[in-house]
Scaffold this motif. Sequence first.
Motif, PDB file in Angstrom:
ATOM      1  N   TYR A   1      -4.153  13.772  -0.998  1.00  0.00           N
ATOM      2  CA  TYR A   1      -3.460  12.534  -0.676  1.00  0.00           C
ATOM      3  C   TYR A   1      -4.279  11.342  -1.137  1.00  0.00           C
ATOM      4  N   TYR A   2      -3.602  10.417  -1.809  1.00  0.00           N
ATOM      5  CA  TYR A   2      -4.231   9.220  -2.335  1.00  0.00           C
ATOM      6  C   TYR A   2      -3.538   7.979  -1.791  1.00  0.00           C
ATOM      7  N   CYS A   3      -4.298   6.915  -1.621  1.00  0.00           N
ATOM      8  CA  CYS A   3      -3.672   5.631  -1.352  1.00  0.00           C
ATOM      9  C   CYS A   3      -3.898   4.730  -2.561  1.00  0.00           C
ATOM     10  N   ALA A   4      -2.988   3.780  -2.717  1.00  0.00           N
ATOM     11  CA  ALA A   4      -3.062   2.854  -3.828  1.00  0.00           C
ATOM     12  C   ALA A   4      -2.594   1.484  -3.373  1.00  0.00           C
ATOM     13  N   ALA A   5      -3.221   0.458  -3.920  1.00  0.00           N
ATOM     14  CA  ALA A   5      -2.841  -0.924  -3.628  1.00  0.00           C
ATOM     15  C   ALA A   5      -2.046  -1.456  -4.815  1.00  0.00           C
ATOM     16  N   GLY A   6      -0.845  -1.932  -4.521  1.00  0.00           N
ATOM     17  CA  GLY A   6       0.023  -2.403  -5.589  1.00  0.00           C
ATOM     18  C   GLY A   6       0.663  -3.739  -5.276  1.00  0.00           C
ATOM     19  N   ALA A   7       1.520  -4.154  -6.174  1.00  0.00           N
ATOM     20  CA  ALA A   7       2.146  -5.468  -6.046  1.00  0.00           C
ATOM     21  C   ALA A   7       3.323  -5.460  -5.081  1.00  0.00           C
ATOM     22  N   TYR A   8       4.086  -4.361  -5.081  1.00  0.00           N
ATOM     23  CA  TYR A   8       5.272  -4.298  -4.238  1.00  0.00           C
ATOM     24  C   TYR A   8       5.708  -2.853  -4.055  1.00  0.00           C
ATOM     25  N   CYS A   9       6.514  -2.638  -3.021  1.00  0.00           N
ATOM     26  CA  CYS A   9       7.128  -1.325  -2.807  1.00  0.00           C
ATOM     27  C   CYS A   9       8.474  -1.298  -3.519  1.00  0.00           C
ATOM     28  N   SER A  10       8.653  -0.285  -4.326  1.00  0.00           N
ATOM     29  CA  SER A  10       9.979   0.002  -4.851  1.00  0.00           C
ATOM     30  C   SER A  10      10.424   1.259  -4.135  1.00  0.00           C
ATOM     31  N   GLY A  11      11.117   1.069  -3.033  1.00  0.00           N
ATOM     32  CA  GLY A  11      11.347   2.199  -2.142  1.00  0.00           C
ATOM     33  C   GLY A  11      10.025   2.691  -1.617  1.00  0.00           C
ATOM     34  N   TYR A  12       9.825   4.000  -1.648  1.00  0.00           N
ATOM     35  CA  TYR A  12       8.606   4.573  -1.058  1.00  0.00           C
ATOM     36  C   TYR A  12       7.450   4.645  -2.051  1.00  0.00           C
ATOM     37  N   VAL A  13       7.592   4.014  -3.219  1.00  0.00           N
ATOM     38  CA  VAL A  13       6.536   4.032  -4.238  1.00  0.00           C
ATOM     39  C   VAL A  13       5.969   2.628  -4.424  1.00  0.00           C
TER      40      VAL A  13
ATOM     41  N   ILE B   1       0.840  -1.185   0.000  1.00  0.00           N
ATOM     42  CA  ILE B   1       0.000   0.000   0.000  1.00  0.00           C
ATOM     43  C   ILE B   1       0.880   1.242   0.000  1.00  0.00           C
ATOM     44  N   GLY B   2       0.614   2.094  -0.941  1.00  0.00           N
ATOM     45  CA  GLY B   2       1.377   3.331  -1.041  1.00  0.00           C
ATOM     46  C   GLY B   2       0.502   4.546  -0.841  1.00  0.00           C
ATOM     47  N   TRP B   3       1.089   5.561  -0.239  1.00  0.00           N
ATOM     48  CA  TRP B   3       0.445   6.869  -0.178  1.00  0.00           C
ATOM     49  C   TRP B   3       1.153   7.788  -1.182  1.00  0.00           C
ATOM     50  N   PHE B   4       0.340   8.543  -1.900  1.00  0.00           N
ATOM     51  CA  PHE B   4       0.823   9.505  -2.873  1.00  0.00           C
ATOM     52  C   PHE B   4       0.170  10.848  -2.570  1.00  0.00           C
ATOM     53  N   ARG B   5       0.726  11.893  -3.134  1.00  0.00           N
ATOM     54  CA  ARG B   5       0.085  13.188  -2.991  1.00  0.00           C
ATOM     55  C   ARG B   5       0.297  14.002  -4.255  1.00  0.00           C
ATOM     56  N   GLN B   6      -0.639  14.914  -4.471  1.00  0.00           N
ATOM     57  CA  GLN B   6      -0.549  15.785  -5.638  1.00  0.00           C
ATOM     58  C   GLN B   6      -0.946  17.198  -5.224  1.00  0.00           C
ATOM     59  N   ALA B   7       0.011  18.092  -5.329  1.00  0.00           N
ATOM     60  CA  ALA B   7      -0.229  19.496  -5.036  1.00  0.00           C
ATOM     61  C   ALA B   7      -0.682  20.196  -6.310  1.00  0.00           C
ATOM     62  N   PRO B   8      -1.384  21.315  -6.191  1.00  0.00           N
ATOM     63  CA  PRO B   8      -1.845  22.036  -7.371  1.00  0.00           C
ATOM     64  C   PRO B   8      -0.696  22.375  -8.310  1.00  0.00           C
ATOM     65  N   GLY B   9      -0.868  22.049  -9.582  1.00  0.00           N
ATOM     66  CA  GLY B   9       0.138  22.359 -10.577  1.00  0.00           C
ATOM     67  C   GLY B   9       1.346  21.455 -10.577  1.00  0.00           C
ATOM     68  N   LYS B  10       1.325  20.420  -9.751  1.00  0.00           N
ATOM     69  CA  LYS B  10       2.477  19.512  -9.670  1.00  0.00           C
ATOM     70  C   LYS B  10       2.051  18.089 -10.005  1.00  0.00           C
ATOM     71  N   GLU B  11       3.033  17.268 -10.316  1.00  0.00           N
ATOM     72  CA  GLU B  11       2.752  15.867 -10.588  1.00  0.00           C
ATOM     73  C   GLU B  11       2.521  15.098  -9.288  1.00  0.00           C
ATOM     74  N   ARG B  12       1.802  14.008  -9.419  1.00  0.00           N
ATOM     75  CA  ARG B  12       1.596  13.145  -8.264  1.00  0.00           C
ATOM     76  C   ARG B  12       2.927  12.526  -7.873  1.00  0.00           C
TER      77      ARG B  12
END
Length: 123
Positions: free
Chosen positions: A94-106, A34-45
Amino acid sequence: QVQLVESGGGSVQPGGSLRLSCAASGFTLDTYAIGWFRQAPGKEREGVSCISSSDGSTYYAYSVKGRFTISRDNAKNTVYLQMNSLKPEDTAVYYCAAGAYCSGYVAWGRDYWGQGTQVTVSS
């Protein structure tokens, strides 16, 4: 229905704290990274933190290390992001996502995303 639902966002002053929740329905979170991501206005996630499914290892982006803590409660099928010492630059959706594995903090191999929760840090 398979979904992830984030909650816990809000507005806080600099130095404040929030705890975000990522609750799953329709599937079991403990089999996913499970990863947490964030996206600020005008910036990439961007990736913020990841917790692995295998051994619960945790990873953090440099910008949040020492201030944020990711954890999971398998009994509640929920992952949390405790955010302390918040700064204005933490303002984002802030978004959460379910994935296969962590590659570092992603989290990679992402199958599911939540709808996001707004965090605003301002005086």
